[in-house]
Each structure stands twice: as structure tokens, then as C-alpha cells.
Design a protein around this motif. Structure first.
Motif, short mmCIF file in Angstrom:
data_model
loop_
_atom_site.label_atom_id
_atom_site.label_comp_id
_atom_site.label_asym_id
_atom_site.label_seq_id
_atom_site.Cartn_x
_atom_site.Cartn_y
_atom_site.Cartn_z
N GLU A 1 0.84 -1.19 0.00
CA GLU A 1 0.00 0.00 0.00
C GLU A 1 0.88 1.25 0.00
O GLU A 1 1.77 1.39 0.83
N VAL A 2 0.62 2.15 -0.92
CA VAL A 2 1.39 3.38 -1.03
C VAL A 2 0.83 4.42 -0.07
O VAL A 2 -0.38 4.63 0.00
N TRP A 3 1.73 5.07 0.68
CA TRP A 3 1.31 6.12 1.61
C TRP A 3 0.78 7.31 0.84
O TRP A 3 1.31 7.71 -0.21
N SER A 4 -0.28 7.90 1.35
CA SER A 4 -0.81 9.15 0.83
C SER A 4 -1.12 10.07 1.99
O SER A 4 -1.58 9.61 3.04
N PRO A 5 -0.88 11.37 1.83
CA PRO A 5 -1.21 12.31 2.91
C PRO A 5 -2.72 12.49 3.02
O PRO A 5 -3.45 12.24 2.06
N PRO A 6 -3.21 12.90 4.19
CA PRO A 6 -4.65 13.14 4.34
C PRO A 6 -5.16 14.13 3.30
O PRO A 6 -4.55 15.18 3.08
N GLY A 7 -6.23 13.76 2.62
CA GLY A 7 -6.86 14.65 1.66
C GLY A 7 -6.28 14.62 0.27
O GLY A 7 -6.72 15.37 -0.60
N ALA A 8 -5.30 13.79 0.02
CA ALA A 8 -4.70 13.71 -1.32
C ALA A 8 -4.26 12.28 -1.58
O ALA A 8 -4.30 11.42 -0.70
N ARG A 9 -3.85 12.02 -2.81
CA ARG A 9 -3.32 10.70 -3.15
C ARG A 9 -1.96 10.88 -3.80
O ARG A 9 -1.72 11.86 -4.51
N THR A 10 -1.08 9.95 -3.52
CA THR A 10 0.28 10.00 -4.04
C THR A 10 0.34 9.35 -5.41
O THR A 10 -0.18 8.25 -5.60
N VAL A 11 0.97 10.02 -6.35
CA VAL A 11 1.21 9.46 -7.68
C VAL A 11 2.73 9.37 -7.85
O VAL A 11 3.41 10.39 -7.91
N ARG A 12 3.25 8.15 -7.88
CA ARG A 12 4.70 7.97 -8.01
C ARG A 12 5.11 8.15 -9.46
O ARG A 12 4.52 7.57 -10.36
N ILE A 13 6.15 8.92 -9.68
CA ILE A 13 6.73 9.10 -11.01
C ILE A 13 8.17 8.60 -10.92
O ILE A 13 8.97 9.14 -10.16
N ASN A 14 8.49 7.58 -11.69
CA ASN A 14 9.83 6.99 -11.64
C ASN A 14 10.86 7.87 -12.33
O ASN A 14 10.55 8.61 -13.27
N ALA A 15 12.10 7.78 -11.86
CA ALA A 15 13.21 8.52 -12.47
C ALA A 15 13.35 8.12 -13.93
O ALA A 15 13.11 6.98 -14.31
N ALA A 16 13.73 9.09 -14.74
CA ALA A 16 13.91 8.86 -16.18
C ALA A 16 14.75 10.00 -16.73
O ALA A 16 15.23 10.86 -15.99
N ASP A 17 14.93 10.00 -18.03
CA ASP A 17 15.59 11.11 -18.72
C ASP A 17 14.89 12.42 -18.34
O ASP A 17 13.65 12.46 -18.32
N PRO A 18 15.63 13.47 -18.01
CA PRO A 18 15.00 14.72 -17.56
C PRO A 18 13.95 15.28 -18.52
O PRO A 18 12.91 15.77 -18.07
N ASP A 19 14.19 15.21 -19.82
CA ASP A 19 13.20 15.73 -20.76
C ASP A 19 11.92 14.90 -20.74
O ASP A 19 10.81 15.43 -20.78
N ALA A 20 12.07 13.57 -20.65
CA ALA A 20 10.90 12.70 -20.57
C ALA A 20 10.15 12.93 -19.26
O ALA A 20 8.91 12.96 -19.23
N LEU A 21 10.91 13.14 -18.18
CA LEU A 21 10.28 13.42 -16.88
C LEU A 21 9.49 14.72 -16.92
O LEU A 21 8.36 14.79 -16.43
N ALA A 22 10.09 15.75 -17.48
CA ALA A 22 9.41 17.05 -17.56
C ALA A 22 8.12 16.93 -18.34
O ALA A 22 7.08 17.47 -17.94
N ALA A 23 8.16 16.20 -19.45
CA ALA A 23 6.95 16.01 -20.26
C ALA A 23 5.89 15.23 -19.49
O ALA A 23 4.70 15.58 -19.52
N SER A 24 6.31 14.19 -18.78
CA SER A 24 5.37 13.37 -18.02
C SER A 24 4.73 14.17 -16.89
O SER A 24 3.51 14.13 -16.69
N LEU A 25 5.54 14.91 -16.15
CA LEU A 25 5.01 15.72 -15.05
C LEU A 25 4.06 16.79 -15.57
O LEU A 25 3.00 17.03 -14.99
N GLY A 26 4.43 17.42 -16.68
CA GLY A 26 3.55 18.43 -17.28
C GLY A 26 2.22 17.85 -17.69
O GLY A 26 1.16 18.47 -17.51
N GLU A 27 2.23 16.64 -18.24
CA GLU A 27 0.99 15.99 -18.67
C GLU A 27 0.10 15.66 -17.47
O GLU A 27 -1.12 15.82 -17.53
N HIS A 28 0.70 15.22 -16.37
CA HIS A 28 -0.09 14.94 -15.17
C HIS A 28 -0.79 16.20 -14.68
O HIS A 28 -1.94 16.14 -14.22
#
Length: 197
Positions: free
Chosen positions: A38-65
Motif C-alpha cells: 500500500e502506497v502512503w498518501s497524505p490526508p486529503g490527497a493521493r500520491t502518484v509515483r513518477i519513476n526517475a527517467a531522462d530529464p526531458d521525458a520526466l518534464a513532459a510526463s510531469l507536465g501531462e499529469h
């Protein structure tokens, strides 16, 4: 009393916080609580884990979320080489990953974090972690990602919270996990439930 968890015919309406340790070798950010997975989430929100990757791919993924509304906050997690305490980095410069040029010819020279920095620093100190805030950027993927995500924030009435938490090199897994939980809990406290459809 309403249930915020997902179930048959039920959508989890809690806002998402994307937590991303961009280095990949930062221990303590994987917030699986026990052997159940079970993944920990803070009260009132849910955690979405984003795995490490190439910085450009990460930036695109985070922006899309953020653009899709899946997440209303991003917490980047990395290491600091500038002290023995945790740091919240408050701004990032318009620089390419190799720091040799401007990333964007038309973007602002500096992007300022939208996370509640002062509250996060207080929360870190309250759980026994030495912490401060700094406007000084570090020359790594964290500063690059912070600028990219901030510069690409979607326009709207509610600006997503985006922050960069840096753990000191000596911090062990337990300390990093404690710091991530404290920061994410503060960010969750600043977000309201998503509107009903």
C-alpha cells in the motif's frame, strides 16, 4: 461520511501529488508502507509515483499529469550538495541541462516555486529535520526540471503547487522518507477536493 478511495463505480476525487525522485538513486522516496504494498498518501490527497527517467521525458510526463488534472501538485526530490540540512529550493534559472545556454529564448530568466515553502520548512523542522529555504539553484537535473515544470504550468484559476525538496547527502532512507511525507502533507493541506463532475 464519504469515502475518498476508489471502488466499483467510485472515482477517487482526492487531488493527486506527483512525487518524483529524479536521480533514481535517492533512497527513501518509495513510500510503500508495508509488505502489503500500500502506497502512503497524505490526508486529503493521493500520491502518484513518477519513476526517475531522462530529464526531458520526466518534464513532459510531469507536465501531462498537471495538464490532465490527474495531479494538482508536484514534489521533486533530490540531493543537495550545499549543506547538512534539507532545503526547499525556491527558484530555478532558465538554463539548459548542461547549463551552457538559455533553455527558452522567450521564457522568464527565473521561475519561482509555487509550493508553500515556508510552511514546508516549518513542517520539516517540526518533525526533527534541520531545514531551510534557498533561492540558490544547484547545477543538476533538479533545477532544470523545476524550471521546466514551472514554465509549462497550465493557465487557470488554481495554480498547481510545484516544489523541489533537497535532502542532505548524509540523510538516510528514514530521514528522506520523513522529509517527503512532511512536505507532501503540507502541500495536500493547501489543496481542496476536486470539483464533482
Amino acid at each position: 461520511m464519504t469515502n475518498d478511495t476508489e471502488g466499483p463505480g467510485r472515482t477517487d476525487r482526492r487531488p493527486g501529488i506527483a512525487i518524483c525522485a529524479y536521480d533514481g538513486d535517492v533512497e527513501g522516496w518509495d513510500l510503500v508502507e508495508d509488505l502489503s504494498g500500500e502506497v502512503w498518501s497524505p490526508p486529503g490527497a493521493r500520491t502518484v509515483r513518477i519513476n526517475a527517467a531522462d530529464p526531458d521525458a520526466l518534464a513532459a510526463s510531469l507536465g501531462e499529469h498537471l495538464r490532465s488534472g490527474d495531479c494538482r501538485a508536484v514534489l521533486l526530490v533530490g540531493r543537495t550538495h550545499k549543506g547538512d540540512g534539507f532545503r526547499m529550493q525556491m527558484r530555478a534559472e532558465n538554463r539548459t541541462l548542461d547549463r551552457k545556454d538559455r533553455l527558452s529564448r522567450t521564457g522568464p530568466g527565473v521561475a519561482r516555486t509555487t509550493a508553500p515553502v515556508a510552511d514546508i520548512v516549518r513542517a520539516l523542522n517540526a518533525v526533527g529535520l534541520s531545514a531551510d529555504a534557498s533561492s540558490e539553484a544547484e547545477e543538476d537535473a533538479g533545477s532544470y526540471l523545476l524550471y521546466r515544470v514551472l514554465a509549462d504550468l497550465p493557465e487557470g484559476p488554481h495554480t498547481p503547487a510545484v516544489g523541489l525538496l533537497r535532502a542532505p547527502m548524509p540523510a538516510d532512507e528514514a530521514a528522506v522518507k520523513k522529509g517527503v511525507k512532511a512536505a507532501a502533507s503540507v502541500m495536500a493541506g493547501h489543496m481542496a477536493l476536486l470539483p464533482r463532475n
